[in-house]
Write a protein that holds these residues in place. Sequence first.
Motif, mmCIF file in Angstrom:
data_model
loop_
_atom_site.group_PDB
_atom_site.id
_atom_site.type_symbol
_atom_site.label_atom_id
_atom_site.label_comp_id
_atom_site.label_asym_id
_atom_site.label_seq_id
_atom_site.Cartn_x
_atom_site.Cartn_y
_atom_site.Cartn_z
ATOM 1 N N GLU A 157 -1.991 3.845 6.798
ATOM 2 C CA GLU A 157 -0.975 3.116 7.572
ATOM 3 C C GLU A 157 -1.000 1.610 7.332
ATOM 4 O OE1 GLU A 157 0.500 2.653 12.231
ATOM 5 O OE2 GLU A 157 -1.129 4.010 11.703
ATOM 6 N N ASN A 158 -2.175 1.004 7.260
ATOM 7 C CA ASN A 158 -2.243 -0.457 7.177
ATOM 8 C C ASN A 158 -2.439 -0.972 5.751
ATOM 9 O OD1 ASN A 158 -4.893 0.522 7.061
ATOM 10 N ND2 ASN A 158 -5.737 -1.384 7.878
ATOM 11 N N VAL A 159 -2.186 -0.122 4.748
ATOM 12 C CA VAL A 159 -2.340 -0.525 3.346
ATOM 13 C C VAL A 159 -0.965 -0.611 2.687
ATOM 14 C CG1 VAL A 159 -3.279 0.078 1.090
ATOM 15 C CG2 VAL A 159 -4.621 0.511 3.164
ATOM 16 N N THR A 160 -0.712 -1.740 2.040
ATOM 17 C CA THR A 160 0.494 -1.914 1.225
ATOM 18 C C THR A 160 0.082 -1.861 -0.241
ATOM 19 O OG1 THR A 160 1.510 -3.341 2.913
ATOM 20 C CG2 THR A 160 2.434 -3.423 0.678
ATOM 21 N N TRP A 161 0.632 -0.907 -0.973
ATOM 22 C CA TRP A 161 0.290 -0.735 -2.388
ATOM 23 C C TRP A 161 1.259 -1.506 -3.253
ATOM 24 C CZ3 TRP A 161 -4.252 1.655 -2.849
ATOM 25 C CH2 TRP A 161 -4.660 2.541 -1.835
ATOM 26 N N ARG A 162 0.734 -2.244 -4.226
ATOM 27 C CA ARG A 162 1.554 -3.053 -5.113
ATOM 28 C C ARG A 162 1.327 -2.624 -6.568
ATOM 29 N NH1 ARG A 162 4.845 -5.693 -1.472
ATOM 30 N NH2 ARG A 162 3.673 -7.104 -0.087
ATOM 31 N N HIS A 163 2.413 -2.573 -7.311
ATOM 32 C CA HIS A 163 2.310 -2.311 -8.750
ATOM 33 C C HIS A 163 2.508 -3.621 -9.495
ATOM 34 C CE1 HIS A 163 4.173 -0.871 -12.717
ATOM 35 N NE2 HIS A 163 2.867 -0.688 -12.787
ATOM 36 N N GLY A 164 1.515 -4.015 -10.300
ATOM 37 C CA GLY A 164 1.636 -5.247 -11.063
ATOM 38 C C GLY A 164 0.280 -5.871 -11.320
ATOM 39 N N ASP A 165 0.292 -6.976 -12.043
ATOM 40 C CA ASP A 165 -0.949 -7.677 -12.376
ATOM 41 C C ASP A 165 -1.502 -8.407 -11.167
ATOM 42 O OD1 ASP A 165 -0.833 -6.883 -15.023
ATOM 43 O OD2 ASP A 165 0.307 -8.640 -15.649
ATOM 44 N N VAL A 166 -2.840 -8.510 -11.133
ATOM 45 C CA VAL A 166 -3.493 -9.252 -10.053
ATOM 46 C C VAL A 166 -3.036 -10.709 -10.067
ATOM 47 C CG1 VAL A 166 -5.723 -10.035 -9.155
ATOM 48 C CG2 VAL A 166 -5.489 -7.717 -10.072
ATOM 49 N N GLY A 167 -2.886 -11.282 -11.257
ATOM 50 C CA GLY A 167 -2.439 -12.665 -11.362
ATOM 51 C C GLY A 167 -1.044 -12.888 -10.839
#
Length: 349
Positions: free
Chosen positions: A255-265
């Motif tokens: 529930e409290n996690v937002t997943w992102r696709h992409g580079d850490v930078g």
Amino acid sequence: MKATDHALRLEIADVAFGGDGVARHEGRVVFVPLTAPGDVVEARVVSERKGFLRAEVQRVIEPSPDREEPGCRHFGRCGGCCYQHIRYPAQLALKQKQVREALSRIGKIAEPPVAEIVPSPEPYGYRNRITVHAAGGVVGFWSRDGASLVDVDRCPIAGEQVNARLAELRARAPFEGHFSLREAGLPRSGFAQANRFLLDALRAAVTEAFAPGGEHLFEGYCGSGFFTAALAGMFRGVEACDSDSRLLRDVPEIENVTWRHGDVGEWLPGSKADAVLLDPPREGLPRDVIDALKRRPPARLVYVSCDPPTFARDAGRLSGALRLESAKPIDLFPQTAQIECVALFLRHG
């Protein structure tokens, strides 16, 4: 007479990161694979550089007290393991020393705070996955020199399920290809930690470094959420990113996690999180990530490394903004040169 013109009698004083024994001849360093500290060997020089020599053992004249018989008949030819000839307690001591020396020599960190290394409960049979190669009717691993495949019917550092899959693959007699053999339950789409005995210990080292938790966590190189699931309950919100969309297909719904696709930078500079977890590949952190951490140092950074030299390099680059509080080596890969390390950095002041 050149060193390459005759065999040398060498006393091995140390083992460098990567697994080569270290000796000296007429003031020059000589690297000798498959040796142990305390060995006295006769070795033939195979290459000569300006600052060092490389040699191969012809015979062991006086064995080190830390020598033992390898657990695999392919040891010495197969390129997967380099420490099977060294007793496990001595392997652990070498690896702990190698982390300390890397931080001191490469990172320029005086008296690096290296904790006791965490051993594997079992030094054999620990791997829950391996990758084998097939070509010309041979199934196995690349040789130590990378020039040929070593035909392997059983890998002693792999678990029983993995070896059963190896036997099944060999029975099919594949002609060519690379094959990932895994225990049941591991995601086939992406990366998974390899030592089945130390999964809980690795997660515990990371969660303990973040205790008691906080408001917001940014996690880079999150993979399929191996650490995320354990950390989510410690923070009000978590932002986790990875550049590999295949790994993100396997993430759990939290529930409290937002997943992102992409580079850490790409994602780190815009994050307001005051706690950061980074688990980069062997190459370590790219320059844009280092720059983002230096511009806005988090109160707490936990860095999970699988390569002491690049970890030490990054620790040195970050030293003006973050202080290395502790580095805990974890022996995820007994018999091999690899060393995992969980490091805690704190913001200065």
